[in-house]
Design a protein around this motif. Sequence first.
Motif, PDB file in Angstrom:
ATOM      1  N   LEU A 137       0.796  -1.221  -0.204  1.00 47.17           N
ATOM      2  CA  LEU A 137      -0.078   0.040  -0.041  1.00 47.17           C
ATOM      3  C   LEU A 137       0.819   1.338  -0.080  1.00 47.17           C
ATOM      4  N   SER A 138       2.097   1.217   0.736  1.00 46.96           N
ATOM      5  CA  SER A 138       3.121   2.356   0.557  1.00 46.96           C
ATOM      6  C   SER A 138       3.353   2.704  -0.801  1.00 46.96           C
ATOM      7  N   GLY A 139       3.763   1.600  -1.369  1.00 42.19           N
ATOM      8  CA  GLY A 139       4.210   1.742  -2.596  1.00 42.19           C
ATOM      9  C   GLY A 139       3.148   2.162  -3.733  1.00 42.19           C
ATOM     10  N   PHE A 140       1.846   1.715  -3.327  1.00 40.24           N
ATOM     11  CA  PHE A 140       0.762   2.111  -4.154  1.00 40.24           C
ATOM     12  C   PHE A 140       0.616   3.629  -4.129  1.00 40.24           C
ATOM     13  N   ILE A 141       0.324   4.130  -2.735  1.00 38.56           N
ATOM     14  CA  ILE A 141       0.201   5.251  -2.475  1.00 38.56           C
ATOM     15  C   ILE A 141       1.166   6.243  -2.929  1.00 38.56           C
ATOM     16  N   ALA A 142       2.376   5.995  -2.915  1.00 42.41           N
ATOM     17  CA  ALA A 142       3.686   6.875  -3.525  1.00 42.41           C
ATOM     18  C   ALA A 142       3.316   6.899  -4.910  1.00 42.41           C
ATOM     19  N   ALA A 143       3.021   5.918  -5.627  1.00 39.71           N
ATOM     20  CA  ALA A 143       2.833   5.976  -7.212  1.00 39.71           C
ATOM     21  C   ALA A 143       1.644   7.023  -7.337  1.00 39.71           C
ATOM     22  N   VAL A 144       0.740   6.864  -6.607  1.00 42.49           N
ATOM     23  CA  VAL A 144      -0.314   7.850  -6.692  1.00 42.49           C
ATOM     24  C   VAL A 144       0.011   9.213  -6.522  1.00 42.49           C
ATOM     25  N   ILE A 145       0.780   9.531  -5.461  1.00 41.96           N
ATOM     26  CA  ILE A 145       1.335  10.835  -5.082  1.00 41.96           C
ATOM     27  C   ILE A 145       2.214  11.317  -6.354  1.00 41.96           C
ATOM     28  N   PHE A 146       3.082  10.447  -6.815  1.00 44.03           N
ATOM     29  CA  PHE A 146       4.025  10.658  -8.087  1.00 44.03           C
ATOM     30  C   PHE A 146       2.795  11.149  -9.185  1.00 44.03           C
ATOM     31  N   GLY A 147       1.931  10.228  -9.459  1.00 42.47           N
ATOM     32  CA  GLY A 147       1.130  10.658 -10.492  1.00 42.47           C
ATOM     33  C   GLY A 147       0.464  11.820 -10.494  1.00 42.47           C
ATOM     34  N   ALA A 148       0.281  12.175  -9.255  1.00 41.44           N
ATOM     35  CA  ALA A 148      -0.640  13.431  -8.915  1.00 41.44           C
ATOM     36  C   ALA A 148       0.359  14.544  -9.123  1.00 41.44           C
ATOM     37  N   ALA A 149       1.446  14.486  -8.938  1.00 40.68           N
ATOM     38  CA  ALA A 149       2.586  15.329  -9.100  1.00 40.68           C
ATOM     39  C   ALA A 149       2.698  15.571 -10.548  1.00 40.68           C
ATOM     40  N   ILE A 150       2.789  14.746 -11.435  1.00 38.47           N
ATOM     41  CA  ILE A 150       3.027  14.657 -12.768  1.00 38.47           C
ATOM     42  C   ILE A 150       1.737  15.006 -13.702  1.00 38.47           C
ATOM     43  N   THR A 151       0.540  14.654 -12.909  1.00 38.83           N
ATOM     44  CA  THR A 151      -0.681  15.277 -13.858  1.00 38.83           C
ATOM     45  C   THR A 151      -1.255  16.448 -13.036  1.00 38.83           C
ATOM     46  N   SER A 152      -0.519  17.288 -12.413  1.00 35.15           N
ATOM     47  CA  SER A 152      -0.622  18.747 -12.091  1.00 35.15           C
ATOM     48  C   SER A 152       0.376  19.317 -12.786  1.00 35.15           C
ATOM     49  N   PHE A 153       1.532  18.769 -12.870  1.00 37.84           N
ATOM     50  CA  PHE A 153       2.864  19.589 -13.397  1.00 37.84           C
ATOM     51  C   PHE A 153       2.616  19.531 -15.169  1.00 37.84           C
ATOM     52  N   SER A 154       2.095  18.465 -15.657  1.00 39.52           N
ATOM     53  CA  SER A 154       2.001  18.202 -17.073  1.00 39.52           C
ATOM     54  C   SER A 154       0.787  19.208 -17.616  1.00 39.52           C
ATOM     55  N   PRO A 155      -0.167  19.316 -17.010  1.00 39.99           N
ATOM     56  CA  PRO A 155      -1.273  20.177 -17.505  1.00 39.99           C
ATOM     57  C   PRO A 155      -0.773  21.720 -17.522  1.00 39.99           C
ATOM     58  N   ALA A 156      -0.141  22.049 -16.396  1.00 43.47           N
ATOM     59  CA  ALA A 156       0.211  23.380 -16.256  1.00 43.47           C
ATOM     60  C   ALA A 156       1.250  23.815 -17.248  1.00 43.47           C
ATOM     61  N   LEU A 157       2.066  22.872 -17.503  1.00 39.21           N
ATOM     62  CA  LEU A 157       3.147  23.170 -18.449  1.00 39.21           C
ATOM     63  C   LEU A 157       2.440  23.110 -19.890  1.00 39.21           C
ATOM     64  N   ASN A 158       1.589  22.319 -20.090  1.00 41.51           N
ATOM     65  CA  ASN A 158       0.758  22.454 -21.219  1.00 41.51           C
ATOM     66  C   ASN A 158       0.128  23.675 -21.501  1.00 41.51           C
ATOM     67  N   SER A 159      -0.781  24.054 -20.586  1.00 42.80           N
ATOM     68  CA  SER A 159      -1.508  25.465 -20.458  1.00 42.80           C
ATOM     69  C   SER A 159      -0.511  26.769 -20.621  1.00 42.80           C
ATOM     70  N   ALA A 160       0.567  26.478 -20.028  1.00 40.56           N
ATOM     71  CA  ALA A 160       1.630  27.527 -20.247  1.00 40.56           C
ATOM     72  C   ALA A 160       2.081  27.701 -21.590  1.00 40.56           C
ATOM     73  N   SER A 161       2.270  26.735 -22.213  1.00 44.74           N
ATOM     74  CA  SER A 161       2.609  26.633 -23.754  1.00 44.74           C
ATOM     75  C   SER A 161       1.573  26.990 -24.475  1.00 44.74           C
ATOM     76  N   THR A 162       0.222  26.995 -24.164  1.00 40.52           N
ATOM     77  CA  THR A 162      -0.867  27.158 -25.043  1.00 40.52           C
ATOM     78  C   THR A 162      -0.864  28.520 -25.081  1.00 40.52           C
ATOM     79  N   LEU A 163      -0.696  29.363 -23.627  1.00 36.96           N
ATOM     80  CA  LEU A 163      -0.633  30.903 -23.747  1.00 36.96           C
ATOM     81  C   LEU A 163       0.400  31.515 -24.291  1.00 36.96           C
ATOM     82  N   PHE A 164       1.413  30.822 -24.235  1.00 38.75           N
ATOM     83  CA  PHE A 164       2.763  31.342 -25.142  1.00 38.75           C
ATOM     84  C   PHE A 164       2.582  31.342 -26.694  1.00 38.75           C
ATOM     85  N   ILE A 165       2.133  30.055 -26.933  1.00 36.81           N
ATOM     86  CA  ILE A 165       2.122  30.169 -28.497  1.00 36.81           C
ATOM     87  C   ILE A 165       1.125  30.718 -29.118  1.00 36.81           C
TER      88      ILE A 165
END
Length: 532
Positions: free
Chosen positions: A329-357
């Motif tokens: 479960l610790s590993g499972f939750i760590a993967a969720v946390i890592f995924g949460a970081a990725i899927t917050s970072f990636s959309p923000a990066l995508n949106s920043a690129s949208t605004l810039f372009i």
Amino acid sequence: MNVIAFSTFILVTFFVGLISWYKTRRQKITTAAGLFLANRSLTFTAVGTALFFTNISAAEFVGTAESVYVNNMSIMAWGISSVFAMVIVSEFIIPIYLKGAMSTTPDFLENRYDPQTKKLVSFLFLVSYVVNLLPIVLYSGAVALNGLFHFSDIWNISYGSSIWILVWCIGLVGSLYSILGGLKAIVISDLVLGIFMFTGALLLAYFGLKHVGNGDSLQGIHTVLSSKKEHFNSIGSAKDAVPFSTIFTGMILMNLFYWGTEQVIVQQALASSNLKTSQKGIALACLGKLLGPLLFILPGIIAVHLYGNLHNTTEAFSRVVSDVSPPILSGFIAAVIFGAAITSFSPALNSASTLFILNLYKPYKERKGQSVTEPELLKNSRRFELYASLLAMFIAPLIIFSNGNFYTFMQKMNAAFSIPIFSIMFVGFVTKKVPPIAAKIGLAFCFSGYILTQIVFDTGIHFLHILAILFLLTTAIMLLIGKIVPMKSPYVAQNKQVVDLKPWKNRHWVNGLLLLLMVLLFLVFSKIGIAS
């Protein structure tokens, strides 16, 4: 490091990535619309999970648990009260964006005011993302992962050094997601991680309560409900980080900004196939927000009963997961946390690129008389994402030197950009003749006023109340300018008929039920409920 926990983390992370690749493997991104808006093809479940999970980063896990441990459940007001703002956005603001076929929220400012206002706000958004949003997502993810796996001890390096390394690991993976997969790949990951998150939250609650009850989960429930009940109070006093009165002043404004004008959030709703789909997706995201106390607050409550005095309170969530969960479960939750970081970072990066372009690069090229091809837009958007992510990765570890509660620090930083932008958007929504110069003056006044009250002058007033005062003053100034020098021709919104604007017929009773549940949660977690 527990080998089983780390192996589970790797396997779950790989599984989520594999599903995203499988679902998007035949999709070739050849246009900016495909990269930024998934060709406006998202279903309501995709919109709802994307909205919810883009909003949920590791900062929610880390910051909320810390605030509950240090203080009480008043921090829950941020998430629960946002349901009211989301209902308003669904009913009144999203239809405006879809009617105008807008790809970015500053597009409205160009239509309502002028191109210069659009460029100015787009620039402010970009600054906010690069120096605030992206670094906070990376930092909170790094803190959570280090707390779960104790990398600083394993590598025999300082806590700060381990945060640097983990920030760069998260940043590089998140950049690849956004650059190679676009919004579609991010949304697929959101859907899978959403299911994993609720599963992990339920299991963590069970094992946490069992640990508190010395092997008996029912005894654990009795313990947390019968002692230290002050931590269950969601009605914050003037001394708490989130006084209850702030819900009706600056907090509602920040939530309206976040769900109605923040590009990284609104972009998910704009990628829907029609208005009905968008409104159903927002309702689904509201339901996720109402489940927040189970997801993010209960670990903080458990930490209250397990630890008398944590030296580093930002690790409250990680300590609970490490101490009460079996390794899988610790590993499972760590993967969720890592995924949460990725899927917050990636959309923000995508949106920043949208605004810039779309708002800066393309208009600049066209003003110079140069045609811009789709391949050129894609190439430069990915190049921008690379530069923005690198800058964010350099800034993120510096947050370790911030003072005070992490979640409050994050919200104060967000406020510097959110309320000035929301103020001029609001006036644009409700008036027809306020001129462009009023928007520029209002933006400058509100931004400088907030900085002065937070850095130069000690007003002794909660920052959320300050935001409400600045919003009212900014609105008054803009309306006065509109009275003195109104636009010659009133603004008229155009219907570009890109998507079907027929609203969801069941939205009113569903939204009413969601608002009722919001009120009931505040009553349950108060001195007339569990905290009595």
